[in-house]
Design an enzyme around this catalytic site. Structure first.
Site, PDB file in Angstrom:
ATOM      1  N   GLY A   1      -8.105 -15.709  60.986  1.00 12.30           N
ATOM      2  CA  GLY A   1      -6.987 -15.890  61.907  1.00 12.30           C
ATOM      3  C   GLY A   1      -6.994 -14.929  63.087  1.00 12.30           C
ATOM      4  O   GLY A   1      -8.051 -14.498  63.567  1.00 12.30           O
ATOM      5  N   ILE A   2      -5.802 -14.556  63.532  1.00 12.87           N
ATOM      6  CA  ILE A   2      -5.703 -13.694  64.722  1.00 12.87           C
ATOM      7  C   ILE A   2      -6.176 -12.266  64.426  1.00 12.87           C
ATOM      8  O   ILE A   2      -6.607 -11.556  65.331  1.00 12.87           O
ATOM      9  CB  ILE A   2      -4.270 -13.681  65.302  1.00 12.87           C
ATOM     10  CG1 ILE A   2      -3.261 -13.195  64.269  1.00 12.87           C
ATOM     11  CG2 ILE A   2      -3.884 -15.047  65.835  1.00 12.87           C
ATOM     12  CD1 ILE A   2      -1.866 -13.024  64.849  1.00 12.87           C
ATOM     13  N   GLY A   3      -6.135 -11.870  63.149  1.00 11.78           N
ATOM     14  CA  GLY A   3      -6.622 -10.533  62.780  1.00 11.78           C
ATOM     15  C   GLY A   3      -8.110 -10.402  63.023  1.00 11.78           C
ATOM     16  O   GLY A   3      -8.585  -9.375  63.527  1.00 11.78           O
TER      17      GLY A   3
ATOM     18  N   TYR B   1      10.323 -16.032  54.733  1.00  9.76           N
ATOM     19  CA  TYR B   1       9.443 -15.633  55.842  1.00  9.76           C
ATOM     20  C   TYR B   1      10.266 -15.048  56.993  1.00  9.76           C
ATOM     21  O   TYR B   1       9.954 -13.968  57.514  1.00  9.76           O
ATOM     22  CB  TYR B   1       8.639 -16.847  56.328  1.00  9.76           C
ATOM     23  CG  TYR B   1       7.639 -16.518  57.428  1.00  9.76           C
ATOM     24  CD1 TYR B   1       6.460 -15.839  57.133  1.00  9.76           C
ATOM     25  CD2 TYR B   1       7.877 -16.880  58.752  1.00  9.76           C
ATOM     26  CE1 TYR B   1       5.544 -15.538  58.134  1.00  9.76           C
ATOM     27  CE2 TYR B   1       6.954 -16.577  59.758  1.00  9.76           C
ATOM     28  CZ  TYR B   1       5.793 -15.910  59.443  1.00  9.76           C
ATOM     29  OH  TYR B   1       4.882 -15.605  60.430  1.00  9.76           O
TER      30      TYR B   1
ATOM     31  N   GLY C   1      -5.653  -7.602  56.641  1.00  7.21           N
ATOM     32  CA  GLY C   1      -5.836  -9.053  56.684  1.00  7.21           C
ATOM     33  C   GLY C   1      -6.677  -9.514  57.851  1.00  7.21           C
ATOM     34  O   GLY C   1      -6.441 -10.582  58.407  1.00  7.21           O
TER      35      GLY C   1
ATOM     36  N   SER D   1       7.187 -12.365  64.096  1.00 11.96           N
ATOM     37  CA  SER D   1       7.193 -13.776  64.483  1.00 11.96           C
ATOM     38  C   SER D   1       8.511 -14.055  65.189  1.00 11.96           C
ATOM     39  O   SER D   1       9.541 -13.448  64.862  1.00 11.96           O
ATOM     40  CB  SER D   1       7.091 -14.635  63.218  1.00 11.96           C
ATOM     41  OG  SER D   1       7.569 -15.940  63.454  1.00 11.96           O
TER      42      SER D   1
HETATM   43  N1  LIG Z   1      -0.241 -18.205  63.522  1.00 10.72           N
HETATM   44  C1  LIG Z   1       0.986 -18.129  64.013  1.00 10.72           C
HETATM   45  O1  LIG Z   1       1.465 -19.037  64.708  1.00 10.72           O
HETATM   46  C2  LIG Z   1       1.823 -16.923  63.746  1.00 10.72           C
HETATM   47  C3  LIG Z   1       3.094 -16.870  64.329  1.00 10.72           C
HETATM   48  C4  LIG Z   1       3.873 -15.748  64.117  1.00 10.72           C
HETATM   49  C5  LIG Z   1       3.394 -14.697  63.369  1.00 10.72           C
HETATM   50  N2  LIG Z   1       2.165 -14.779  62.807  1.00 10.72           N
HETATM   51  C6  LIG Z   1       1.715 -13.641  61.997  1.00 10.72           C
HETATM   52  O2  LIG Z   1       0.398 -13.293  62.345  1.00 10.72           O
HETATM   53  C7  LIG Z   1      -0.232 -12.622  61.250  1.00 10.72           C
HETATM   54  C8  LIG Z   1      -1.612 -13.207  61.028  1.00 10.72           C
HETATM   55  O3  LIG Z   1      -1.490 -14.563  60.647  1.00 10.72           O
HETATM   56  P1  LIG Z   1      -2.524 -15.705  61.076  1.00 10.72           P
HETATM   57  O4  LIG Z   1      -1.774 -16.670  61.885  1.00 10.72           O
HETATM   58  O5  LIG Z   1      -3.752 -15.114  61.579  1.00 10.72           O
HETATM   59  O6  LIG Z   1      -2.724 -16.411  59.646  1.00 10.72           O
HETATM   60  P2  LIG Z   1      -3.968 -16.499  58.689  1.00 10.72           P
HETATM   61  O7  LIG Z   1      -5.099 -17.135  59.393  1.00 10.72           O
HETATM   62  O8  LIG Z   1      -3.459 -17.150  57.458  1.00 10.72           O
HETATM   63  O9  LIG Z   1      -4.324 -14.982  58.427  1.00 10.72           O
HETATM   64  C9  LIG Z   1      -3.536 -14.187  57.597  1.00 10.72           C
HETATM   65  C10 LIG Z   1      -4.419 -13.094  57.049  1.00 10.72           C
HETATM   66  O10 LIG Z   1      -3.620 -12.296  56.164  1.00 10.72           O
HETATM   67  C11 LIG Z   1      -4.401 -12.069  55.010  1.00 10.72           C
HETATM   68  N3  LIG Z   1      -3.573 -11.823  53.840  1.00 10.72           N
HETATM   69  C12 LIG Z   1      -2.651 -12.616  53.267  1.00 10.72           C
HETATM   70  N4  LIG Z   1      -2.141 -12.044  52.172  1.00 10.72           N
HETATM   71  C13 LIG Z   1      -2.763 -10.837  52.061  1.00 10.72           C
HETATM   72  C14 LIG Z   1      -2.681  -9.792  51.122  1.00 10.72           C
HETATM   73  N5  LIG Z   1      -1.847  -9.838  50.077  1.00 10.72           N
HETATM   74  N6  LIG Z   1      -3.456  -8.704  51.314  1.00 10.72           N
HETATM   75  C15 LIG Z   1      -4.316  -8.628  52.358  1.00 10.72           C
HETATM   76  N7  LIG Z   1      -4.445  -9.600  53.259  1.00 10.72           N
HETATM   77  C16 LIG Z   1      -3.672 -10.697  53.101  1.00 10.72           C
HETATM   78  C17 LIG Z   1      -5.206 -13.328  54.805  1.00 10.72           C
HETATM   79  O11 LIG Z   1      -6.292 -13.031  53.965  1.00 10.72           O
HETATM   80  P3  LIG Z   1      -7.144 -14.125  53.203  1.00 10.72           P
HETATM   81  O12 LIG Z   1      -8.239 -14.450  54.182  1.00 10.72           O
HETATM   82  O13 LIG Z   1      -7.595 -13.412  51.985  1.00 10.72           O
HETATM   83  O14 LIG Z   1      -6.242 -15.279  52.922  1.00 10.72           O
HETATM   84  C18 LIG Z   1      -5.590 -13.657  56.237  1.00 10.72           C
HETATM   85  O15 LIG Z   1      -6.762 -12.988  56.623  1.00 10.72           O
HETATM   86  C19 LIG Z   1       0.711 -12.812  60.055  1.00 10.72           C
HETATM   87  O16 LIG Z   1       1.455 -11.623  59.868  1.00 10.72           O
HETATM   88  C20 LIG Z   1       1.626 -13.929  60.500  1.00 10.72           C
HETATM   89  O17 LIG Z   1       2.881 -13.892  59.879  1.00 10.72           O
HETATM   90  C21 LIG Z   1       1.344 -15.857  62.980  1.00 10.72           C
END
Ligand SMILES: NC(=O)c1ccc[n+]([C@@H]2O[C@H](COP(=O)([O-])OP(=O)(O)OC[C@H]3O[C@@H](n4cnc5c(N)ncnc54)[C@H](OP(=O)(O)O)[C@@H]3O)[C@@H](O)[C@H]2O)c1
Length: 285
Positions: free
Chosen positions: A25-27, A164, A21, A138
């Site tokens: 986002g953070i990835g 979640y 992913g 998280s």
């Molecule tokens: N942001 C926060 O405050 C926060 C807090 C705690 C934990 N987290 C964790 O941090 C991680 C990254 O989240 P983020 O905040 O960067 O959110 P994000 O911007 O929504 O990024 C999530 C990424 O996961 C990908 N993804 C979702 N479903 C997928 C699937 N079935 N197969 C492959 N890739 C998939 C998305 O791909 P697409 O581009 O295709 O949608 C997107 O690139 C997650 O595990 C999230 O739970 C985030």
């Protein structure tokens, strides 16, 4: 002590990192910084074209490959097709508080994305991993009520946020049991957890919790939110480390080793969860 930033990343020439992913986002921030430090970064993503556009012009070496981590067939296909060595696997892909839906295998999509998929992927790639697995959780795992008899949300009423929270506790316990198994087998591979605090990304945009992104004092940007992932992926942290921001409630700040919630330290539950997940996903682990 000086706060850790991405400027302190080591030279990563010769290191291969797989990030799930990593197209947003953070990835994506993590991918960009690790590649800038010299790592060969494999981005395992749903949308290959979008991700290629996202990394276009970034410094470093990227290999963008298709993976829908919620779809176990796709997980097996990715693990089978990527045959190179892997030093670091970052299980970053995630969704939060999405409506109820089932995968091609009939699994709950949110749990499959955040937990079942990473479980299967990690087990398939483990024989080729040389350094560590970083699993992204998280702080919300602290509120989870994990039901070992209903991991796939069949007998309970679906509640997006509760799902979640459970999936994020499940990955903390997964990491704990994985480390126990690695230690028992004499492996030098480490299993660690990172969480970004609260970072402004696309994660909550479709959820009633989307308002959180508009609270400037509670939320940090994706640049800062990615630091715990980079720290956990590159610094000499012990197995089972739980890395998150150093600020109040670990919402914002610079990376530091913190402690997960008590439920995330329960080895007996972690062992049972592993068995139940292996059975549910048909994983030989
Ligand atoms: N942001 C926060 O405050 C926060 C807090 C705690 C934990 N987290 C964790 O941090 C991680 C990254 O989240 P983020 O905040 O960067 O959110 P994000 O911007 O929504 O990024 C999530 C990424 O996961 C990908 N993804 C979702 N479903 C997928 C699937 N079935 N197969 C492959 N890739 C998939 C998305 O791909 P697409 O581009 O295709 O949608 C997107 O690139 C997650 O595990 C999230 O739970 C985030």
């Amino acid at each position: 002590m000086a706060k850790w930033t991405a400027d302190q990343l080591p030279n990563m020439a010769g290191v291969t990192v797989v990030i799930t992913g990593g197209g947003g986002g953070i990835g994506l921030v993590t991918a960009r910084e690790l590649a800038r430090a010299g790592a060969h970064v494999v981005l395992a993503v749903r949308d290959v074209d979008k991700t290629r556009r996202a990394v276009d012009g970034m410094r470093g070496e990227f290999d963008v490959r298709r993976l829908d981590v919620a779809d176990l067939d796709s997980v097996h296909a990715f693990a089978g097709s990527y045959t190179g060595d892997i030093d670091v696997l970052i299980n970053n892909a995630g969704v939060m508080d999405i409506p109820a839906a089932r995968t091609a295998q009939g699994l709950d999509v949110q749990t499959a994305t955040n937990y079942f998929g990473p479980f299967v992927l990690t087990n398939l790639l483990l024989p080729r991993l040389t350094d560590r697995v970083v699993t992204v959780s998280s702080q919300l795992h602290r509120f989870a009520k994990l039901d070992l008899d209903d991991l796939d949300w069949r007998s309970r009423k679906y509640n997006g946020l509760a799902v979640y929270e459970s999936s994020k506790l499940a990955v903390v316990l997964f990491s704990l049991e994985l480390q126990r198994r690695l230690t028992d087998s004499g492996s030098r591979v480490r299993s660690v957890v990172a969480h970004p605090g609260i970072a402004r990304t696309g994660l909550v945009t479709h959820s009633p919790l989307g308002f959180v992104n508009r609270l400037p004092f509670l939320v940090q940007d994706a640049e800062r939110g990615a630091l715990p992932l980079m720290y956990a992926a590159t610094q000499d942290v012990p197995g089972n480390a739980y890395v998150g921001p150093d600020g109040l409630f670990s919402f914002t700040g610079h990376p530091l080793i913190r402690k997960p919630g008590r439920a995330g330290l329960d080895l007996a539950v972690a062992g049972k969860l592993w068995q139940a997940t292996a059975a549910l996903t048909g994983t030989d682990a």
